[in-house]
Write a protein that holds these residues in place. Structure first.
Motif, short mmCIF file in Angstrom:
data_model
loop_
_atom_site.label_atom_id
_atom_site.label_comp_id
_atom_site.label_asym_id
_atom_site.label_seq_id
_atom_site.Cartn_x
_atom_site.Cartn_y
_atom_site.Cartn_z
N SER A 146 0.83 -1.08 0.04
CA SER A 146 0.06 0.18 -0.08
C SER A 146 0.70 1.16 0.05
O SER A 146 0.60 2.15 -0.75
N ARG A 153 2.29 1.84 -3.42
CA ARG A 153 1.48 2.41 -4.36
C ARG A 153 1.22 4.01 -4.15
O ARG A 153 1.12 4.60 -5.09
N SER A 154 1.15 4.26 -2.69
CA SER A 154 0.94 5.61 -2.45
C SER A 154 2.09 6.55 -2.83
O SER A 154 1.85 7.48 -3.21
N ARG A 204 4.13 5.58 -5.34
CA ARG A 204 3.97 6.11 -6.98
C ARG A 204 2.91 6.98 -7.12
O ARG A 204 3.27 7.93 -8.22
N GLU A 205 1.69 6.88 -6.61
CA GLU A 205 0.78 7.72 -6.88
C GLU A 205 1.11 9.26 -6.73
O GLU A 205 0.92 10.16 -7.35
N ALA A 206 1.71 9.43 -5.35
CA ALA A 206 1.88 10.89 -5.13
C ALA A 206 3.01 11.34 -6.04
O ALA A 206 3.13 12.70 -6.64
N SER A 255 3.51 10.68 -9.27
CA SER A 255 2.72 10.96 -10.65
C SER A 255 1.97 12.15 -10.56
O SER A 255 1.78 12.64 -11.70
N THR A 256 1.61 12.55 -9.32
CA THR A 256 0.94 13.77 -9.41
C THR A 256 1.78 14.84 -9.00
O THR A 256 1.36 16.13 -9.13
N HIS A 310 5.09 9.56 2.35
CA HIS A 310 4.71 7.99 1.94
C HIS A 310 6.02 7.12 2.13
O HIS A 310 6.33 5.97 2.48
#
Length: 58
Positions: free
Chosen positions: A14, A17-18, A20-22, A24-25, A34
């Motif tokens: 988790s 993933r967090s 990578r998401e942060a 990417s934005t 994270h």
């Protein structure tokens, strides 16, 4: 696999993933938060001999 090990592995996935998401934005502050969580979880896993697969992300 113990429940503890399963929980640590799930939290690591988790956190990965967090991160990578942060990333990417473009939210550097959230990504750093994270990454710190991920580093702590990887340390806990290592201290308990839990193989989390893959390379360390931090």
């Amino acid at each position: 696999m113990s429940e503890f090990a399963a929980t640590v592995r799930a939290r690591i996935e988790s956190a990965r993933r967090s991160v990578r998401e942060a990333d990417s934005t473009g939210d550097e502050e959230l990504a750093a938060l994270h990454r710190a969580d991920l580093l702590n979880l990887e340390r806990i896993a290592g201290n308990h001999g839990i193989d989390v697969g893959g390379e360390r992300e931090c």
